[in-house]
Design an enzyme around this catalytic site. Structure first.
Site, PDB file in Angstrom:
ATOM      1  CB  THR A 182      -8.093   5.579  -8.674  1.00 32.31           C
ATOM      2  OG1 THR A 182      -7.948   4.355  -7.944  1.00 32.31           O
ATOM      3  CG2 THR A 182      -9.332   5.503  -9.555  1.00 32.31           C
ATOM      4  CE  LYS A 198     -10.214   1.912  -7.690  1.00 28.51           C
ATOM      5  NZ  LYS A 198     -10.474   1.138  -6.490  1.00 28.51           N
TER       6      LYS A 198
HETATM    7  P1  NAP Z   1      -3.138   8.586   0.619  1.00 32.11           P
HETATM    8  O1  NAP Z   1      -2.982   7.807   1.870  1.00 32.11           O
HETATM    9  O2  NAP Z   1      -3.822   9.908   0.668  1.00 32.11           O
HETATM   10  O3  NAP Z   1      -1.661   8.758  -0.016  1.00 32.11           O
HETATM   11  C1  NAP Z   1      -1.458   9.598  -1.107  1.00 32.11           C
HETATM   12  C2  NAP Z   1      -0.006   9.547  -1.564  1.00 32.11           C
HETATM   13  O4  NAP Z   1       0.141  10.511  -2.640  1.00 32.11           O
HETATM   14  C3  NAP Z   1       1.011   9.962  -0.481  1.00 32.11           C
HETATM   15  O5  NAP Z   1       2.198   9.242  -0.689  1.00 32.11           O
HETATM   16  C4  NAP Z   1       1.216  11.443  -0.789  1.00 32.11           C
HETATM   17  O6  NAP Z   1       2.447  11.959  -0.337  1.00 32.11           O
HETATM   18  C5  NAP Z   1       1.190  11.426  -2.312  1.00 32.11           C
HETATM   19  N1  NAP Z   1       0.903  12.760  -2.841  1.00 32.11           N
HETATM   20  C6  NAP Z   1      -0.258  13.467  -2.719  1.00 32.11           C
HETATM   21  N2  NAP Z   1      -0.134  14.663  -3.340  1.00 32.11           N
HETATM   22  C7  NAP Z   1       1.119  14.718  -3.842  1.00 32.11           C
HETATM   23  C8  NAP Z   1       1.837  15.691  -4.600  1.00 32.11           C
HETATM   24  N3  NAP Z   1       1.267  16.858  -4.957  1.00 32.11           N
HETATM   25  N4  NAP Z   1       3.114  15.407  -4.952  1.00 32.11           N
HETATM   26  C9  NAP Z   1       3.679  14.231  -4.615  1.00 32.11           C
HETATM   27  N5  NAP Z   1       3.060  13.257  -3.908  1.00 32.11           N
HETATM   28  C10 NAP Z   1       1.789  13.493  -3.536  1.00 32.11           C
HETATM   29  O7  NAP Z   1      -3.917   7.764  -0.497  1.00 32.11           O
HETATM   30  P2  NAP Z   1      -4.202   6.189  -0.619  1.00 32.11           P
HETATM   31  O8  NAP Z   1      -5.405   5.848   0.155  1.00 32.11           O
HETATM   32  O9  NAP Z   1      -2.935   5.442  -0.409  1.00 32.11           O
HETATM   33  O10 NAP Z   1      -4.653   6.125  -2.159  1.00 32.11           O
HETATM   34  C11 NAP Z   1      -3.716   6.250  -3.220  1.00 32.11           C
HETATM   35  C12 NAP Z   1      -4.461   6.027  -4.537  1.00 32.11           C
HETATM   36  O11 NAP Z   1      -5.068   4.727  -4.530  1.00 32.11           O
HETATM   37  C13 NAP Z   1      -5.600   7.015  -4.801  1.00 32.11           C
HETATM   38  O12 NAP Z   1      -5.666   7.286  -6.172  1.00 32.11           O
HETATM   39  C14 NAP Z   1      -6.843   6.259  -4.343  1.00 32.11           C
HETATM   40  O13 NAP Z   1      -8.011   6.704  -4.998  1.00 32.11           O
HETATM   41  C15 NAP Z   1      -6.478   4.838  -4.722  1.00 32.11           C
HETATM   42  N6  NAP Z   1      -7.091   3.769  -3.914  1.00 32.11           N
HETATM   43  C16 NAP Z   1      -7.208   3.898  -2.566  1.00 32.11           C
HETATM   44  C17 NAP Z   1      -7.793   2.867  -1.831  1.00 32.11           C
HETATM   45  C18 NAP Z   1      -7.975   2.946  -0.330  1.00 32.11           C
HETATM   46  O14 NAP Z   1      -8.778   2.166   0.194  1.00 32.11           O
HETATM   47  N7  NAP Z   1      -7.291   3.826   0.389  1.00 32.11           N
HETATM   48  C19 NAP Z   1      -8.222   1.692  -2.480  1.00 32.11           C
HETATM   49  C20 NAP Z   1      -8.048   1.568  -3.855  1.00 32.11           C
HETATM   50  C21 NAP Z   1      -7.477   2.628  -4.562  1.00 32.11           C
HETATM   51  P3  NAP Z   1       2.574  12.597   1.156  1.00 32.11           P
HETATM   52  O15 NAP Z   1       2.894  11.458   2.057  1.00 32.11           O
HETATM   53  O16 NAP Z   1       3.678  13.575   1.018  1.00 32.11           O
HETATM   54  O17 NAP Z   1       1.249  13.260   1.465  1.00 32.11           O
END
Ligand code: NAP
Length: 300
Positions: A99, A174
């Site tokens: 997102t 979204k």
């Molecule tokens: P998350 O668990 O925090 O994972 C974030 C990912 O991004 C990890 O693979 C992380 O790598 C990577 N990342 C963060 N900073 C980085 C950087 N500077 N360089 C390279 N990689 C980086 O997040 P998530 O919950 O999976 O969500 C991912 C996206 O989907 C977000 O935009 C969120 O808003 C959206 N979303 C989430 C949900 C939910 O319920 N969780 C639902 C719908 C949409 P590392 O492993 O190295 O930290």
């Protein structure tokens, strides 16, 4: 039958890990990249290639899917000499499922167009359980024919694809859907605090909601344990919803409309993030609301 695309999947966090796993289960050849390499190990054990850089991943893939935190993370994996964009030579497909803001997404669509890359703007609705069970709803922006062409890839991760229009329409949709999720979550937290302050067990709220067909929303069930057990293990980290609320408010400000309730939810989430709860589940806003429920605050 056409040859299935070789997939490169970037970002194995809460959502990306489950989504990439479903692509593997569906039989796609998947190469993975994650900044923290340890998270790639289970994929290597399943026989997937692990790329050392986003560029190496994009070189090995026809279709690159990205699921990272925010625009900073997106820049880190897309730009520079080791970024995904550096490897594109035309004919590839990029599907962003993170997102991001509509403005960032529109600029990314333009870059892809210039590079001869087909771009799909595909954020998702649904949290960790839906990602794990392949039941996400994909909010798709881009050329309709490109969305349809990538149907088998999207289907491996989702139960439905809602086509919104040209990019960044998927992201715009979204934000509207997440506006509702942010407000539902803060409403549950406030109701629980009010119940408790009146000497009621907050479990009665969930019992009432479940008994009323007009209010029996699946999302309430997802957040019930978080709120009643004060267990804020993240399904949707608060910091990500705070990012989204700021995108909503920026979009509204740019169009000169007011979102007063979203602004209040953003203020509450900002307080929670400042208290050190950004990596906890979004429902952790409860901790900032009042002492009766917040007395036994877990360490930040
Ligand atoms: P998350 O668990 O925090 O994972 C974030 C990912 O991004 C990890 O693979 C992380 O790598 C990577 N990342 C963060 N900073 C980085 C950087 N500077 N360089 C390279 N990689 C980086 O997040 P998530 O919950 O999976 O969500 C991912 C996206 O989907 C977000 O935009 C969120 O808003 C959206 N979303 C989430 C949900 C939910 O319920 N969780 C639902 C719908 C949409 P590392 O492993 O190295 O930290």
């Amino acid at each position: 039958m056409s040859v299935p695309p070789r997939i490169g999947f970037v970002g194995l966090g809460i959502m990306g890990r489950a989504m990439a796993m479903n692509l593997v289960k569906a039989g796609f050849q998947v190469t993975v990249y994650n900044r923290t390499r340890q998270r790639t190990m289970e994929f290597a054990d399943l026989g997937c290639d692990v790329a050392a850089t986003p560029r190496a991943l994009a070189k090995a893939a026809d279709t690159v899917i990205i699921m990272v935190s925010d625009t900073t993370a997106m820049d880190a994996v897309m730009e520079g000499p080791e970024g995904v964009l550096s490897a594109f030579s035309g004919g590839n497909t990029l599907i962003n499922m993170s997102t991001l803001s509509p403005a960032y997404t529109a600029a990314l669509a333009k870059k892809c167009y210039t590079a001869g890359v087909s771009f799909l703007d595909c954020p998702v609705s649904g949290s960790k359980p839906a990602a794990e069970s392949g039941q996400l709803v994909i909010l798709a922006g881009g050329e309709k024919t490109a969305v349809e062409k990538n149907g088998p890839v999207l289907k491996a991760m989702s139960r439905a694809v809602v086509y919104a229009g040209p990019a960044p329409a998927g992201t715009a949709l979204k934000l509207c859907v997440n506006l509702i999720v942010a407000q539902l979550t803060t409403a549950l937290a406030e109701a629980a605090v009010l119940a408790s302050a009146q000497g009621l067990d907050p479990a009665l709220i969930f019992e009432t909601l479940a008994a009323n067909p007009a209010l029996n929303c699946g999302y309430f069930g997802l957040k019930k344990e978080n709120i009643l057990k004060m267990d804020f293990s993240p399904a949707f980290p608060l910091k990500h919803m705070l990012k989204d609320a700021r995108f909503m408010l920026a979009e509204a400000a740019a169009r000169k409309i007011e979102l007063p309730v979203t602004a209040a939810a953003e203020a509450l989430m900002s307080r929670a993030a400042a208290s050190g709860y950004g990596d906890k589940d979004l429902s952790a806003v409860l901790l900032n609301l009042s002492e009766p429920l917040g007395r036994n605050r877990p360490a930040a």
